[in-house]
Design an enzyme around this catalytic site. Structure first.
Site, mmCIF file in Angstrom:
data_model
loop_
_atom_site.group_PDB
_atom_site.id
_atom_site.type_symbol
_atom_site.label_atom_id
_atom_site.label_comp_id
_atom_site.label_asym_id
_atom_site.label_seq_id
_atom_site.Cartn_x
_atom_site.Cartn_y
_atom_site.Cartn_z
ATOM 1 N N ASN A 66 -0.839 -5.603 7.815
ATOM 2 C CA ASN A 66 -1.675 -4.745 6.601
ATOM 3 C C ASN A 66 -3.257 -4.701 7.149
ATOM 4 O OD1 ASN A 66 -2.538 -3.742 3.865
ATOM 5 N ND2 ASN A 66 -3.256 -5.889 4.034
ATOM 6 N N SER B 91 -1.930 5.158 8.469
ATOM 7 C CA SER B 91 -2.671 6.112 7.781
ATOM 8 C C SER B 91 -2.479 7.680 8.125
ATOM 9 C CB SER B 91 -4.151 5.880 7.711
ATOM 10 O OG SER B 91 -4.962 6.993 7.068
ATOM 11 N N TYR C 119 -11.757 5.512 12.841
ATOM 12 C CA TYR C 119 -10.465 5.126 11.997
ATOM 13 C C TYR C 119 -9.257 6.082 12.271
ATOM 14 C CZ TYR C 119 -7.835 4.103 7.818
ATOM 15 O OH TYR C 119 -6.759 3.542 6.888
HETATM 16 N N1 LIG Z 1 -6.622 2.336 0.723
HETATM 17 C C1 LIG Z 1 -6.265 3.176 1.167
HETATM 18 O O1 LIG Z 1 -6.425 4.463 0.654
HETATM 19 C C2 LIG Z 1 -5.435 3.161 2.546
HETATM 20 C C3 LIG Z 1 -4.798 4.425 2.893
HETATM 21 C C4 LIG Z 1 -4.236 4.197 4.226
HETATM 22 C C5 LIG Z 1 -4.146 3.330 4.972
HETATM 23 N N2 LIG Z 1 -4.651 1.826 4.455
HETATM 24 C C6 LIG Z 1 -4.556 0.751 5.136
HETATM 25 O O2 LIG Z 1 -3.912 -0.277 4.448
HETATM 26 C C7 LIG Z 1 -4.539 -1.459 4.878
HETATM 27 C C8 LIG Z 1 -4.889 -2.307 3.695
HETATM 28 O O3 LIG Z 1 -6.135 -1.719 3.078
HETATM 29 P P1 LIG Z 1 -6.995 -1.808 1.627
HETATM 30 O O4 LIG Z 1 -7.070 -0.577 1.323
HETATM 31 O O5 LIG Z 1 -5.833 -2.660 1.037
HETATM 32 O O6 LIG Z 1 -8.344 -2.496 1.939
HETATM 33 P P2 LIG Z 1 -8.603 -4.125 2.298
HETATM 34 O O7 LIG Z 1 -8.448 -4.788 0.967
HETATM 35 O O8 LIG Z 1 -10.105 -3.773 2.737
HETATM 36 O O9 LIG Z 1 -7.677 -4.448 3.371
HETATM 37 C C9 LIG Z 1 -8.053 -4.827 4.754
HETATM 38 C C10 LIG Z 1 -7.920 -6.346 4.923
HETATM 39 O O10 LIG Z 1 -7.734 -6.648 6.364
HETATM 40 C C11 LIG Z 1 -8.545 -7.688 6.632
HETATM 41 N N3 LIG Z 1 -8.881 -7.860 7.723
HETATM 42 C C12 LIG Z 1 -9.889 -7.108 8.523
HETATM 43 N N4 LIG Z 1 -10.220 -7.546 9.820
HETATM 44 C C13 LIG Z 1 -9.228 -8.637 9.917
HETATM 45 C C14 LIG Z 1 -9.219 -9.774 10.726
HETATM 46 N N5 LIG Z 1 -9.912 -9.550 12.002
HETATM 47 N N6 LIG Z 1 -8.302 -10.644 10.585
HETATM 48 C C15 LIG Z 1 -7.653 -10.831 9.303
HETATM 49 N N7 LIG Z 1 -7.812 -9.877 8.600
HETATM 50 C C16 LIG Z 1 -8.850 -8.778 8.834
HETATM 51 C C17 LIG Z 1 -9.759 -7.798 5.391
HETATM 52 O O11 LIG Z 1 -10.102 -8.852 5.415
HETATM 53 P P3 LIG Z 1 -11.800 -9.224 5.267
HETATM 54 O O12 LIG Z 1 -11.936 -9.286 3.792
HETATM 55 O O13 LIG Z 1 -11.778 -10.656 5.757
HETATM 56 O O14 LIG Z 1 -12.306 -8.183 6.039
HETATM 57 C C18 LIG Z 1 -8.911 -6.964 4.118
HETATM 58 O O15 LIG Z 1 -8.206 -8.182 3.741
HETATM 59 C C19 LIG Z 1 -5.437 -0.999 5.803
HETATM 60 O O16 LIG Z 1 -4.772 -1.176 7.073
HETATM 61 C C20 LIG Z 1 -5.623 0.333 5.691
HETATM 62 O O17 LIG Z 1 -6.196 0.820 7.032
HETATM 63 C C21 LIG Z 1 -5.247 1.910 3.238
#
Ligand SMILES: NC(=O)c1ccc[n+]([C@@H]2O[C@H](COP(=O)([O-])OP(=O)(O)OC[C@H]3O[C@@H](n4cnc5c(N)ncnc54)[C@H](OP(=O)(O)O)[C@@H]3O)[C@@H](O)[C@H]2O)c1
Length: 243
Positions: A90, A144, A165
């Site tokens: 994730n 995504s 992205y």
């Molecule tokens: N929300 C949407 O609309 C959406 C749509 C399509 C896909 N996604 C995908 O869903 C996933 C989760 O997104 P989210 O919306 O829930 O946002 P989010 O809360 O920002 O989740 C991203 C997570 O990845 C972590 N991360 C980043 N770099 C890292 C690293 N080097 N090691 C370990 N953890 C790391 C972040 O931790 P830190 O706090 O430490 O940075 C955060 O906990 C992502 O892959 C995103 O691309 C989201």
């Protein structure tokens, strides 16, 4: 009695995030859930919240950019649980904030690829030996629609920006296919899931983002596929979507 399955979810540092809700839903389904974040304090705090809901959750420090951190995480899980049944990749980010192919910097784009592609790849390489010990290994790459050609709202063709992205998730989708082929003989399913535009950041509901419970459901669907389930696919809400 069936033994309890163990799942690792990466990138669980925020209670509003998809990782946290995915962990909650998998915990409610009976999994032992290892929630990982690069900041252990955050993983511990969030695991306490889920333990207070009577879920079987343990925290783990895991920085997907670090070979050492990922290898340590794999050793810790091997020592404590001997195997892993499901890996949910994730962790990710780098939404560009308007960057186009001509305006986005290489530094930013490389960081996006380092995390969304190579970081995920690093985790998979380290954890496949533990998934092989399960008789029903599953990998879910949280991708995504931004990385797909056909997504009418956020796809590569539909949008001029969201470049770093989109390209990083396009590459992650490609990695999903290659790994699915390679891991077929080992009985490990590998799929990419788009959670849909999900309200994990304040204000995004106003732009049409859906509740995090709904976004996480599709991830949980792919994480709980039966042994004869699909592999090498790209799904949203349990249904195939176009690459
Ligand atoms: N929300 C949407 O609309 C959406 C749509 C399509 C896909 N996604 C995908 O869903 C996933 C989760 O997104 P989210 O919306 O829930 O946002 P989010 O809360 O920002 O989740 C991203 C997570 O990845 C972590 N991360 C980043 N770099 C890292 C690293 N080097 N090691 C370990 N953890 C790391 C972040 O931790 P830190 O706090 O430490 O940075 C955060 O906990 C992502 O892959 C995103 O691309 C989201």
């Amino acid at each position: 009695m069936e033994t309890q399955k163990v799942v690792l979810v990466t990138g669980v540092s925020r209670a509003e995030g998809l990782g946290f809700e995915t962990a909650r839903q998998l915990g409610s389904a009976g999994f032992k859930v290892i929630i990982s974040a690069r900041d252990l304090v955050k993983a511990v705090r969030l695991s306490t919240l889920l333990q207070n809901e009577n879920l079987d959750v343990v925290p783990l420090e895991l920085d997907i950019l670090s070979d050492l951190s990922v290898q340590n995480g794999a050793w810790e899980i091997e020592n404590r649980f001997a195997q892993l049944d499901v890996l949910v990749n994730n962790a990710g980010g780098f939404y560009d904030e308007g960057g186009t192919a001509l305006t986005q910097t290489f530094d930013y784009t490389q960081e996006a690829l380092e995390t969304n592609l190579f970081g995920t790849w690093r985790v998979i390489k380290a954890f496949v030996p533990l998934l092989e010990k399960s008789n029903s290994g599953v990998i879910v790459n949280v991708s995504s629609g931004a990385g797909s050609f056909k997504d009418p709202d956020f796809g590569l063709v539909a949008m001029t920006d969201v470049t770093a992205y989109g390209i990083s998730k396009l590459a992650l989708n490609g990695l999903t296919v290659k790994l699915a082929n390679e891991l077929k003989t080992k009985g490990i399913l590998v799929n990419a899931v788009c959670p849909g535009f999900t309200a994990t950041y304040a204000g995004t509901e106003a732009w049409g983002a859906r509740p995090v419970e709904d976004g996480a459901k599709g991830i949980v669907w792919a994480a709980t596929l039966p042994k004869n389930g699909p592999t090498g696919g790209f799904f949203r809400d349990g249904k195939p979507i176009e690459w």
